[in-house]
Design an enzyme around this catalytic site. Structure first.
Site, PDB file in Angstrom:
ATOM      1  N   ASP A  13       0.817  -1.220   0.000  1.00 38.28           N
ATOM      2  CA  ASP A  13       0.000   0.000   0.000  1.00 38.28           C
ATOM      3  C   ASP A  13       0.850   1.270   0.000  1.00 38.28           C
ATOM      4  O   ASP A  13       0.663   2.144  -0.839  1.00 38.28           O
ATOM      5  CB  ASP A  13      -0.929   0.034   1.227  1.00 38.28           C
ATOM      6  CG  ASP A  13      -2.046  -0.997   1.125  1.00 38.28           C
ATOM      7  OD1 ASP A  13      -2.279  -1.522   0.018  1.00 38.28           O
ATOM      8  OD2 ASP A  13      -2.690  -1.278   2.153  1.00 38.28           O
ATOM      9  N   ARG A  92       0.815   4.470  17.026  1.00 40.38           N
ATOM     10  CA  ARG A  92       0.478   5.398  15.930  1.00 40.38           C
ATOM     11  C   ARG A  92       0.791   6.869  16.205  1.00 40.38           C
ATOM     12  O   ARG A  92       1.373   7.540  15.342  1.00 40.38           O
ATOM     13  CB  ARG A  92      -0.998   5.235  15.522  1.00 40.38           C
ATOM     14  CG  ARG A  92      -1.340   3.890  14.904  1.00 40.38           C
ATOM     15  CD  ARG A  92      -0.414   3.509  13.791  1.00 40.38           C
ATOM     16  NE  ARG A  92      -0.902   2.357  13.037  1.00 40.38           N
ATOM     17  CZ  ARG A  92      -0.154   1.626  12.241  1.00 40.38           C
ATOM     18  NH1 ARG A  92       1.130   1.906  12.090  1.00 40.38           N
ATOM     19  NH2 ARG A  92      -0.662   0.616  11.576  1.00 40.38           N
ATOM     20  N   ASP A 121      -6.560   3.438  12.065  1.00 45.09           N
ATOM     21  CA  ASP A 121      -5.262   4.090  11.932  1.00 45.09           C
ATOM     22  C   ASP A 121      -5.338   5.452  11.242  1.00 45.09           C
ATOM     23  O   ASP A 121      -4.616   6.381  11.590  1.00 45.09           O
ATOM     24  CB  ASP A 121      -4.280   3.165  11.211  1.00 45.09           C
ATOM     25  CG  ASP A 121      -3.887   1.977  12.087  1.00 45.09           C
ATOM     26  OD1 ASP A 121      -3.939   2.130  13.324  1.00 45.09           O
ATOM     27  OD2 ASP A 121      -3.544   0.917  11.545  1.00 45.09           O
ATOM     28  N   SER A 170      -2.771  -9.107   6.476  1.00 42.07           N
ATOM     29  CA  SER A 170      -2.299  -7.756   6.765  1.00 42.07           C
ATOM     30  C   SER A 170      -1.732  -7.797   8.177  1.00 42.07           C
ATOM     31  O   SER A 170      -2.441  -8.104   9.137  1.00 42.07           O
ATOM     32  CB  SER A 170      -3.467  -6.767   6.677  1.00 42.07           C
ATOM     33  OG  SER A 170      -3.093  -5.568   7.318  1.00 42.07           O
TER      34      SER A 170
END
Ligand code: ARG
Length: 394
Positions: A13, A92, A121, A170
């Protein structure tokens, strides 16, 4: 000259984002940033190599120290959202902050990320990017791309692809946890395959002999393993190893995402399970009944702020002040037995224990038990009155 900084993992990605930012968004320059928060070294290296190859400039930032500090805060708060140890969530804002700092240094016009529009996210990243005043670009979300299209596009752009059709997971990994989503796992009635796990053996295959480990805490923070003092990073790494060997710390759960979507999640997190189990056990020896009760409520709020990526909210700071106050006395040790997937506290000690063997023991007379008679006379008084009244009314 327009410039964009991209938060970069090295995966499909985010790699596809590089040419997209040039072609579809018209940026002259794409700068990639990979933040090291204790994911496998080879992943950091690979992201660095790919970043250098496909972007105009690449940065690798070491944030392991900052991440461990955040994990210490998490341990003090017994961090847990619906049974999830918050590994991705707490990482994050740190990744976002480091990326924003590079964007400032690079005088970038915008920051981009590779998150989709379905997960948490995007919210966690953007909150922090906007805090630093940046315009946010989310190609995956804005262009509504499918995996097939991405793979095709990557091929055309000469980007090397590593995802295979058989292993379409993922994965998000850092020092605290490894999360596995996608593919067949998206069906909650499908049990996880053994092949998705990398940190833990299956409990059935774990050693037949249990292993007892000792963890020392000071002010709520783990400082030693088996009487050997070590830095947080090393301690967590070691516990992931020893816990993983005993099959400790697997979670297969349904999770409520911020947007309201339910998701099926698989995690592995041996060190997190061991440390949280030990910390909770030690607190029960030391904190007062009322502290414990109130702290549970605080922890629930704390975990939700972290899960939602709202650690810049003033409430987060205020809750941490309360938590830190309670942790001033959380010093002592806990022994945990690891055996075929379980981590069970079997012994604990603290100089701050509110427990008194002298007072509680069956074998002592320090307390004149007759004193309890008066207390007992009043205990449950209102309940007894209520029952009597209702009987009369019948
Ligand atoms: N559900 C977890 C969270 O929201 C983990 C997400 C993992 N992300 C990923 N791209 N695999 O924190």
């Amino acid at each position: 000259m327009s410039k964009v900084v991209l938060s970069y993992s090295g995966g499909l990605d985010t790699t596809v984002c590089i040419p997209l930012l040039r072609e579809k968004y018209g940026f002259d320059e794409v700068v990639t940033v990979t933040v090291d928060i204790g994911q496998p070294e080879k992943d950091v290296k690979e992201a660095e190599e790919r970043g250098k190859k496909y972007s105009d400039k690449h940065y690798t930032i070491d944030a392991k120290k900052e991440f461990v500090d955040a994990l210490f805060t998490l341990i003090k708060a017994n961090g847990d959202y619906e049974g999830y140890v918050l590994g991705t969530s707490i990482a994050r804002p740190i990744i976002a902050k480091k990326t924003a700092e590079i964007a400032i240094e690079e005088k970038a016009d915008a920051i981009a990320h590779g998150c989709t529009g379905k997960g948490n996210d995007q919210l966690r990243f953007e909150n922090i990017f906007m805090q630093y005043g940046f315009k946010v670009i989310a190609p995956m979300r804005e262009l509504n791309l499918t995996r097939e299209w991405e793979i095709d596009y990557a091929r055309k752009k000469g980007i090397e692809i590593k995802v295979s059709k058989e292993k379409p997971w993922s994965i998000d990994e850092n020092l605290w946890s490894r999360s596995i989503e996608g593919g067949k796992l998206e069906d909650p009635s499908f049990p996880p395959l053994e092949e998705i796990f990398e940190w833990t053996v299956s409990p059935e295959k774990a050693p037949d002999q249990p292993e007892v480990i000792k963890i020392d805490f000071e002010r709520g923070i783990p400082v030693a393993l088996n009487d050997e003092r070590m830095k947080g990073y090393e301690l967590i790494r070691k516990l992931n190893e020893v816990g993983g060997k005993h099959g400790v710390g697997r979670t297969d759960m349904m999770e409520d995402r911020v947007l309201g979507l339910k998701a099926r999640e698989n995690y592995e997190h041996p060190a997190a399970t061991i440390l949280l189990t030990a910390h909770i056990d030690l607190e029960r020896l030391i904190l007062s009944r009322r502290e414990l009760k109130f702290k549970k409520f605080v922890e629930e709020e704390w975990a939700e702020l972290v899960y939602y990526g709202l650690t810049n909210d003033p409430l987060y700071d205020a809750l941490n002040v309360f938590i830190d106050k309670t942790q001033e006395r959380v010093t002592g040790w806990v022994k945990v037995k690891l055996f075929k997937g379980s981590a069970i506290p079997i012994a604990r000690f603290s100089e701050y224990a509110l427990y008194s063997e002298e007072l509680t023991s069956f074998d002592t007379t320090t307390i004149d038990q007759r004193l309890a008679e008066g207390y007992s006379a009043f205990h449950g008084l209102q309940g007894r009155l209520y029952r009597e009244i209702m009987k009369r009314k019948d």
